[in-house]
Write a protein that holds these residues in place. Structure first.
Motif, PDB file in Angstrom:
ATOM      1  N   VAL A  63       0.857  -1.201   0.000  1.00 42.06           N
ATOM      2  CA  VAL A  63       0.000   0.000   0.000  1.00 42.06           C
ATOM      3  C   VAL A  63       0.888   1.244   0.000  1.00 42.06           C
ATOM      4  O   VAL A  63       0.691   2.172  -0.792  1.00 42.06           O
ATOM      5  CB  VAL A  63      -0.944   0.017   1.235  1.00 42.06           C
ATOM      6  N   ALA A  64       1.893   1.236   0.865  1.00 41.30           N
ATOM      7  CA  ALA A  64       2.797   2.392   0.947  1.00 41.30           C
ATOM      8  C   ALA A  64       3.496   2.619  -0.390  1.00 41.30           C
ATOM      9  O   ALA A  64       3.618   3.761  -0.853  1.00 41.30           O
ATOM     10  CB  ALA A  64       3.816   2.176   2.064  1.00 41.30           C
ATOM     11  N   ALA A  65       3.919   1.540  -1.027  1.00 42.57           N
ATOM     12  CA  ALA A  65       4.638   1.665  -2.306  1.00 42.57           C
ATOM     13  C   ALA A  65       3.756   2.342  -3.359  1.00 42.57           C
ATOM     14  O   ALA A  65       4.217   3.200  -4.115  1.00 42.57           O
ATOM     15  CB  ALA A  65       5.088   0.286  -2.784  1.00 42.57           C
ATOM     16  N   LEU A  94       0.008   6.180   6.639  1.00 41.99           N
ATOM     17  CA  LEU A  94      -1.331   5.899   6.118  1.00 41.99           C
ATOM     18  C   LEU A  94      -1.516   4.401   5.897  1.00 41.99           C
ATOM     19  O   LEU A  94      -2.555   3.832   6.238  1.00 41.99           O
ATOM     20  CB  LEU A  94      -1.573   6.643   4.799  1.00 41.99           C
ATOM     21  N   ALA A  95      -0.487   3.767   5.342  1.00 41.94           N
ATOM     22  CA  ALA A  95      -0.591   2.341   5.029  1.00 41.94           C
ATOM     23  C   ALA A  95      -0.814   1.511   6.290  1.00 41.94           C
ATOM     24  O   ALA A  95      -1.527   0.514   6.271  1.00 41.94           O
ATOM     25  CB  ALA A  95       0.658   1.866   4.296  1.00 41.94           C
ATOM     26  N   ALA A  96      -0.220   1.970   7.393  1.00 45.56           N
ATOM     27  CA  ALA A  96      -0.347   1.220   8.640  1.00 45.56           C
ATOM     28  C   ALA A  96      -1.795   1.182   9.118  1.00 45.56           C
ATOM     29  O   ALA A  96      -2.194   0.316   9.884  1.00 45.56           O
ATOM     30  CB  ALA A  96       0.535   1.838   9.719  1.00 45.56           C
ATOM     31  N   LEU A  97      -2.590   2.147   8.651  1.00 46.33           N
ATOM     32  CA  LEU A  97      -3.980   2.247   9.110  1.00 46.33           C
ATOM     33  C   LEU A  97      -4.967   1.762   8.073  1.00 46.33           C
ATOM     34  O   LEU A  97      -6.164   1.740   8.301  1.00 46.33           O
ATOM     35  CB  LEU A  97      -4.315   3.710   9.392  1.00 46.33           C
ATOM     36  N   ALA A  98      -4.480   1.424   6.901  1.00 48.62           N
ATOM     37  CA  ALA A  98      -5.389   1.268   5.769  1.00 48.62           C
ATOM     38  C   ALA A  98      -5.948  -0.135   5.611  1.00 48.62           C
ATOM     39  O   ALA A  98      -6.724  -0.382   4.700  1.00 48.62           O
ATOM     40  CB  ALA A  98      -4.690   1.700   4.486  1.00 48.62           C
ATOM     41  N   ASP A  99      -5.538  -1.050   6.483  1.00 47.79           N
ATOM     42  CA  ASP A  99      -6.107  -2.379   6.437  1.00 47.79           C
ATOM     43  C   ASP A  99      -5.953  -3.015   5.052  1.00 47.79           C
ATOM     44  O   ASP A  99      -6.888  -3.640   4.531  1.00 47.79           O
ATOM     45  CB  ASP A  99      -7.596  -2.294   6.814  1.00 47.79           C
ATOM     46  N   GLY A 100      -4.803  -2.808   4.456  1.00 44.82           N
ATOM     47  CA  GLY A 100      -4.521  -3.468   3.188  1.00 44.82           C
ATOM     48  C   GLY A 100      -5.267  -2.933   1.983  1.00 44.82           C
ATOM     49  O   GLY A 100      -5.364  -3.600   0.967  1.00 44.82           O
ATOM     50  N   SER A 101      -5.797  -1.717   2.085  1.00 47.41           N
ATOM     51  CA  SER A 101      -6.574  -1.154   0.973  1.00 47.41           C
ATOM     52  C   SER A 101      -6.043   0.223   0.595  1.00 47.41           C
ATOM     53  O   SER A 101      -5.969   1.124   1.440  1.00 47.41           O
ATOM     54  CB  SER A 101      -8.052  -1.063   1.374  1.00 47.41           C
ATOM     55  N   ILE A 102      -5.686   0.377  -0.674  1.00 49.05           N
ATOM     56  CA  ILE A 102      -5.201   1.675  -1.131  1.00 49.05           C
ATOM     57  C   ILE A 102      -6.332   2.699  -1.040  1.00 49.05           C
ATOM     58  O   ILE A 102      -6.119   3.847  -0.646  1.00 49.05           O
ATOM     59  CB  ILE A 102      -4.675   1.562  -2.576  1.00 49.05           C
ATOM     60  N   GLY A 103      -7.540   2.263  -1.375  1.00 39.05           N
ATOM     61  CA  GLY A 103      -8.704   3.148  -1.299  1.00 39.05           C
ATOM     62  C   GLY A 103      -8.880   3.691   0.111  1.00 39.05           C
ATOM     63  O   GLY A 103      -9.144   4.879   0.318  1.00 39.05           O
ATOM     64  N   GLN A 104      -8.709   2.797   1.089  1.00 41.18           N
ATOM     65  CA  GLN A 104      -8.876   3.220   2.473  1.00 41.18           C
ATOM     66  C   GLN A 104      -7.771   4.197   2.885  1.00 41.18           C
ATOM     67  O   GLN A 104      -8.029   5.153   3.614  1.00 41.18           O
ATOM     68  CB  GLN A 104      -8.851   1.994   3.376  1.00 41.18           C
ATOM     69  N   ALA A 105      -6.567   3.950   2.410  1.00 43.42           N
ATOM     70  CA  ALA A 105      -5.450   4.857   2.724  1.00 43.42           C
ATOM     71  C   ALA A 105      -5.757   6.247   2.186  1.00 43.42           C
ATOM     72  O   ALA A 105      -5.523   7.255   2.861  1.00 43.42           O
ATOM     73  CB  ALA A 105      -4.153   4.325   2.122  1.00 43.42           C
ATOM     74  N   LEU A 106      -6.314   6.313   0.985  1.00 40.83           N
ATOM     75  CA  LEU A 106      -6.615   7.614   0.394  1.00 40.83           C
ATOM     76  C   LEU A 106      -7.768   8.295   1.137  1.00 40.83           C
ATOM     77  O   LEU A 106      -7.766   9.511   1.318  1.00 40.83           O
ATOM     78  CB  LEU A 106      -6.958   7.455  -1.090  1.00 40.83           C
ATOM     79  N   ALA A 107      -8.731   7.495   1.597  1.00 35.33           N
ATOM     80  CA  ALA A 107      -9.859   8.062   2.351  1.00 35.33           C
ATOM     81  C   ALA A 107      -9.374   8.660   3.663  1.00 35.33           C
ATOM     82  O   ALA A 107      -9.917   9.649   4.158  1.00 35.33           O
ATOM     83  CB  ALA A 107     -10.914   6.989   2.601  1.00 35.33           C
TER      84      ALA A 107
END
Ligand SMILES: [Zn+2]
Length: 344
Positions: free
Chosen positions: A186-188, A204-217
């Motif tokens: 996700v971070a990459a 952000l990636a640490a919180l995103a639960d494996g989802s790029i969409g969630q990281a952006l949100a």
């Protein structure tokens, strides 16, 4: 989008690429998996590989465990260009309207366009995004085509809620499952495609639960406030504050009556808590301080480290995990927050 530029999902892209190479790709595919992990990009990459004028066999691609791409699109030819820009006449994309649904008329129009052979490409590809938003009549209208696709036509539906599709639709499709991405992936992507700095991307990636969409949100959520709340939760627990104080923190997590925090934001508080516990574990095992996910609160975490060593840290982590899944199962927000505040 090419297969080789997709981050993660190697097993799936290898499978798709090989099937395209052998011309054994099933004509009806359902890409199922969490939102924001790259299902749509994989669907676009498939459409591109099916129609590329100069397909390539990527070399130097990760070939461990036999995960080598048999075939991939070039990403540069006229066909790839046009698919990328959404202009290819044989690659039809369908997405939910502003009422978050896909109506029967839309599906009928698309099906009418599939009665002729492809105009410019080798394969016509119908891509249906968020297929769970297809109205039931629209799904029924699709059935016959899914069962006996028109010549040279491939249907690819993507969904994060496969259970919301009619069983008849699911049974006529080959389901390909997409998992969550590792945080590093996700971070990459955040660094490569969304101009995030390395530390920000990692946070952000640490919180995103494996989802790029969630990281952006998350960029839109007020993460600093949520982070404060998560830290407070750990601090009260570390001091073994009395139940009264702990329940106060639980109240802060849920928010005041009538102004309760959205469940998504509560989930972020829990994920922040988990990510801080991971940082604490890293601090306790002497990992390079630059690698922790929450450098902004590094001093606070160092102060907490001795309280959450060994078993206690692991138990706390497991408790946060349980709280998160309870939240996903729609257990009452207050109940979950109070339970966690007393468990830590
Ligand atoms: Zn190409």
């Amino acid at each position: 989008m090419t297969f080789r530029s997709l981050v993660g999902h190697r097993r799936v892209t290898t499978l798709l690429s090989r099937a395209i190479g052998r011309e054994t790709l099933p004509p009806t595919l359902l890409f199922a998996g969490p939102a924001g992990v790259g299902k749509w990009q994989a669907a676009m990459a498939t459409a591109q590989a099916l129609n590329c004028l100069n397909p390539v066999q990527p070399t130097g691609f990760d070939s461990r465990d036999g995960d080598a791409l048999a075939i991939d699109s070039c990403g540069e030819c006229r066909s790839c260009e046009r698919i990328n820009r959404g202009l290819h006449v044989d690659v039809i994309t369908v997405a939910p309207d502003d009422k978050a649904s896909i109506k029967i008329d839309v599906v009928r129009d698309v099906l009418a366009r599939t009665t002729y052979r492809p105009f410019e490409g080798r394969r016509r590809v119908v891509l249906i995004r968020e297929a769970e938003t297809l109205e039931p009549q629209a799904q029924n209208a699709l059935l016959k085509s899914l069962e006996e696709p028109p010549p040279a036509t491939v249907f690819i539906m993507t969904t994060s809620v496969p259970g919301a599709l009619l069983p008849t639709v699911r049974s006529r499709s080959m389901t390909i499952r997409f998992g969550r991405l590792p945080a590093a992936d996700v971070a990459a992507v955040l660094v490569r495609d969304f101009e995030q700095s390395e530390p920000q991307a990692r946070a952000l990636a640490a919180l995103a639960d494996g989802s790029i969409g969630q990281a952006l949100a998350l960029e839109n959520a007020d993460v600093s406030v949520l982070r404060e709340t998560a830290l407070e939760l750990l601090q009260q627990a570390a001091g073994r504050g009395d139940a009264q104080r702990r329940l106060q923190v639980a109240g802060a997590i849920v928010g005041p009556p009538k102004k309760e925090r959205a469940r998504e934001d509560m989930a972020i508080v829990f994920r922040l808590t988990a990510s801080m516990l991971r940082d604490i574990e890293a601090i306790n095992s002497g990992v390079d301080a630059r690698l922790i996910a929450n450098p902004i609160v590094a001093d606070d975490l160092r102060a907490l480290a001795r309280h959450f060593g060994g078993d206690r840290g692991r138990d706390a982590f497991a408790a946060v995990d349980r709280a998160l899944s309870a939240l996903e199962r729609n257990v009452g927000a207050k109940v979950v927050a109070e339970w966690l505040s007393l468990q830590l």
